[in-house]
Design a protein around this motif. Sequence first.
Motif, PDB file in Angstrom:
ATOM      1  N   VAL A 192      31.842 103.329  50.273  1.00 45.19           N
ATOM      2  CA  VAL A 192      32.693 104.128  51.157  1.00 45.19           C
ATOM      3  C   VAL A 192      31.920 105.341  51.667  1.00 45.19           C
ATOM      4  O   VAL A 192      31.977 105.687  52.862  1.00 45.19           O
ATOM      5  CB  VAL A 192      33.975 104.572  50.420  1.00 45.19           C
ATOM      6  CG1 VAL A 192      34.757 105.582  51.253  1.00 45.19           C
ATOM      7  CG2 VAL A 192      34.853 103.369  50.107  1.00 45.19           C
ATOM      8  N   ALA A 193      31.168 106.004  50.772  1.00 45.58           N
ATOM      9  CA  ALA A 193      30.415 107.200  51.168  1.00 45.58           C
ATOM     10  C   ALA A 193      29.373 106.885  52.243  1.00 45.58           C
ATOM     11  O   ALA A 193      29.307 107.555  53.279  1.00 45.58           O
ATOM     12  CB  ALA A 193      29.740 107.819  49.943  1.00 45.58           C
ATOM     13  N   LEU A 198      27.488 106.619  57.884  1.00 48.44           N
ATOM     14  CA  LEU A 198      27.081 105.845  59.059  1.00 48.44           C
ATOM     15  C   LEU A 198      27.920 106.229  60.276  1.00 48.44           C
ATOM     16  O   LEU A 198      27.400 106.364  61.392  1.00 48.44           O
ATOM     17  CB  LEU A 198      27.212 104.349  58.773  1.00 48.44           C
ATOM     18  CG  LEU A 198      26.764 103.403  59.890  1.00 48.44           C
ATOM     19  CD1 LEU A 198      25.294 103.634  60.238  1.00 48.44           C
ATOM     20  CD2 LEU A 198      27.003 101.953  59.493  1.00 48.44           C
ATOM     21  N   VAL A 199      29.232 106.406  60.070  1.00 44.59           N
ATOM     22  CA  VAL A 199      30.091 106.836  61.169  1.00 44.59           C
ATOM     23  C   VAL A 199      29.662 108.221  61.663  1.00 44.59           C
ATOM     24  O   VAL A 199      29.624 108.488  62.878  1.00 44.59           O
ATOM     25  CB  VAL A 199      31.571 106.850  60.736  1.00 44.59           C
ATOM     26  CG1 VAL A 199      32.458 107.386  61.863  1.00 44.59           C
ATOM     27  CG2 VAL A 199      32.028 105.449  60.343  1.00 44.59           C
ATOM     28  N   TYR A 200      29.334 109.106  60.729  1.00 45.80           N
ATOM     29  CA  TYR A 200      28.869 110.443  61.125  1.00 45.80           C
ATOM     30  C   TYR A 200      27.563 110.336  61.915  1.00 45.80           C
ATOM     31  O   TYR A 200      27.364 111.054  62.906  1.00 45.80           O
ATOM     32  CB  TYR A 200      28.670 111.321  59.890  1.00 45.80           C
ATOM     33  CG  TYR A 200      28.280 112.743  60.226  1.00 45.80           C
ATOM     34  CD1 TYR A 200      29.231 113.651  60.678  1.00 45.80           C
ATOM     35  CD2 TYR A 200      26.969 113.171  60.119  1.00 45.80           C
ATOM     36  CE1 TYR A 200      28.877 114.956  60.999  1.00 45.80           C
ATOM     37  CE2 TYR A 200      26.603 114.471  60.442  1.00 45.80           C
ATOM     38  CZ  TYR A 200      27.564 115.352  60.879  1.00 45.80           C
ATOM     39  OH  TYR A 200      27.213 116.640  61.210  1.00 45.80           O
ATOM     40  N   GLY A 226      23.198 102.453  50.895  1.00 42.05           N
ATOM     41  CA  GLY A 226      24.269 101.477  51.028  1.00 42.05           C
ATOM     42  C   GLY A 226      23.886 100.092  50.556  1.00 42.05           C
ATOM     43  O   GLY A 226      24.645  99.426  49.851  1.00 42.05           O
ATOM     44  N   LEU A 227      22.690  99.646  50.905  1.00 45.22           N
ATOM     45  CA  LEU A 227      22.257  98.302  50.501  1.00 45.22           C
ATOM     46  C   LEU A 227      21.932  98.224  49.019  1.00 45.22           C
ATOM     47  O   LEU A 227      22.229  97.212  48.366  1.00 45.22           O
ATOM     48  CB  LEU A 227      21.037  97.880  51.327  1.00 45.22           C
ATOM     49  CG  LEU A 227      21.286  97.648  52.825  1.00 45.22           C
ATOM     50  CD1 LEU A 227      19.988  97.279  53.523  1.00 45.22           C
ATOM     51  CD2 LEU A 227      22.337  96.561  53.053  1.00 45.22           C
ATOM     52  N   LEU A 228      21.331  99.278  48.464  1.00 48.66           N
ATOM     53  CA  LEU A 228      20.996  99.250  47.036  1.00 48.66           C
ATOM     54  C   LEU A 228      22.241  99.213  46.158  1.00 48.66           C
ATOM     55  O   LEU A 228      22.205  98.698  45.042  1.00 48.66           O
ATOM     56  CB  LEU A 228      20.131 100.458  46.665  1.00 48.66           C
ATOM     57  CG  LEU A 228      18.673 100.397  47.112  1.00 48.66           C
ATOM     58  CD1 LEU A 228      17.960 101.718  46.837  1.00 48.66           C
ATOM     59  CD2 LEU A 228      17.933  99.244  46.413  1.00 48.66           C
ATOM     60  N   VAL A 233      32.003  96.984  50.716  1.00 50.47           N
ATOM     61  CA  VAL A 233      32.583  97.898  51.701  1.00 50.47           C
ATOM     62  C   VAL A 233      31.519  98.318  52.711  1.00 50.47           C
ATOM     63  O   VAL A 233      31.757  98.294  53.929  1.00 50.47           O
ATOM     64  CB  VAL A 233      33.171  99.146  51.002  1.00 50.47           C
ATOM     65  CG1 VAL A 233      33.680 100.138  52.050  1.00 50.47           C
ATOM     66  CG2 VAL A 233      34.282  98.759  50.057  1.00 50.47           C
ATOM     67  N   PHE A 234      30.334  98.682  52.227  1.00 50.09           N
ATOM     68  CA  PHE A 234      29.285  99.115  53.139  1.00 50.09           C
ATOM     69  C   PHE A 234      28.771  97.955  53.982  1.00 50.09           C
ATOM     70  O   PHE A 234      28.637  98.078  55.204  1.00 50.09           O
ATOM     71  CB  PHE A 234      28.124  99.730  52.372  1.00 50.09           C
ATOM     72  CG  PHE A 234      26.978 100.139  53.263  1.00 50.09           C
ATOM     73  CD1 PHE A 234      27.052 101.303  54.009  1.00 50.09           C
ATOM     74  CD2 PHE A 234      25.841  99.348  53.385  1.00 50.09           C
ATOM     75  CE1 PHE A 234      26.013 101.668  54.870  1.00 50.09           C
ATOM     76  CE2 PHE A 234      24.801  99.707  54.223  1.00 50.09           C
ATOM     77  CZ  PHE A 234      24.890 100.877  54.966  1.00 50.09           C
TER      78      PHE A 234
END
Length: 429
Positions: A192-193, A198-200, A226-228, A233-234
């Motif tokens: 989620v973080a 990414l949106v930011y 995100g991938l690690l 969700v990511f």
Amino acid sequence: MTYSSLKESEVRNSFKSSGSVAGKRDKWIKSTSLVLLAALGPSVVSGIRLEHLIIYPLALGFILWRWDRKVIPNASFIVKFILLYGIIWSIFSTSQFYPLEKILSSLDNSLLVVATLVAAEGLVRYRENWKAFAILIIFCGFMSILEVVNINSPVFNFFLGASAKDPMSVWQLSATMGRYNGIFFQPIEAGVAYSCFLVYWVSLLKFKRINPIYMSIILLFIFAGGLLSVSKVFIYSAIPILLYTFIFLANNKIRLILIAIALFISIILVNLSNIWDGLDYFLRLFSFKNVSIVDLLSAGRYGSDSSIQSDLQDIISNYPMTGYGLKGIDAADSFFLYALAQGGWPLLVLHSTLLAIVIFNGIKQILFGNHFPMLLAFVAFAGALGGPVFFLNRSSTIFWLLWVIFNYMSRNRNSRLRVGVENDITSKV
């Protein structure tokens, strides 16, 4: 002056600043980046994080002295009302005595969201410090890489407390599967973080003129973290967000950068096959053989033999109107189960309404040329399938902080539109 005559430069200015502008010496103090710093800060003592020591006093201060209703979107009032009413319902639904630590933790999950909204609304009037955001985002990605290199580094004790040492903690168990969360406690929280980051990043792409090299570096660290984490969700949020950006928001130069970064990441993944033990788990997320879409997205959480089904049956059969109260459940693998466990059907209706408000508010903002509340709503919907996305420690603070920032962009732009239309009418008269 008409709506179409509002140029993108005006939106860009509303993204940069509004109202009071902070000076050079107080860019962190009078900036929403202070809330992000608090969210990503260390654990102070058991159960107390830096965000508790910064966000709660900030919120109280703004309520008592400098809370300006003009900067607050109407949706935010409804969100706060739902959260506060939900807290009251959960308290009255608690019929047994539970450990004080458990009760305070459950209360904090919702109260911290309200405090984050108030604190962010108080700070959002000042100049946005995107460099501080970028530094903190890069820091998060770096910590995920550090976990791969040296999971026993003492720096993780500083940020995660006992979870960094406990072999049965979600953080440690995730690492045994090759899922590295950095300073976040669990994969869904990390997912989620980084989806919010990414949106930011996309918002910076749209409204800031930043060196493409810097933007590429920030994006690479977002993808590293995100991938690690191998967070569904990511992974399932990043692909649609980037496609949307590629088609609707990016110019040709940015499209080339996105293609280059995608190729670079693909090359890295191919060469990690003998190093990263989470790669097999990552590739499994793209295998649709003998599995339904729902099972794939939810990791089988909603299957007939899942723990969610047994918890649902117990709550619906024995505690339909109250759930377990503030006791909740230890592993809420669903946004909806989390609500049902804490307050039965009434709280489920409240939290579902909260999710609906975030989604419909995002759709509404598109009409004003603001795509980012909708992209955040997409992250919220994806996260809701795997956990209580609005109440997840650090990542929920990041989500609500950006929700305030992006909605304030629309509010500021709409006020410019109204003033422009009024001036246009006056001049014609």
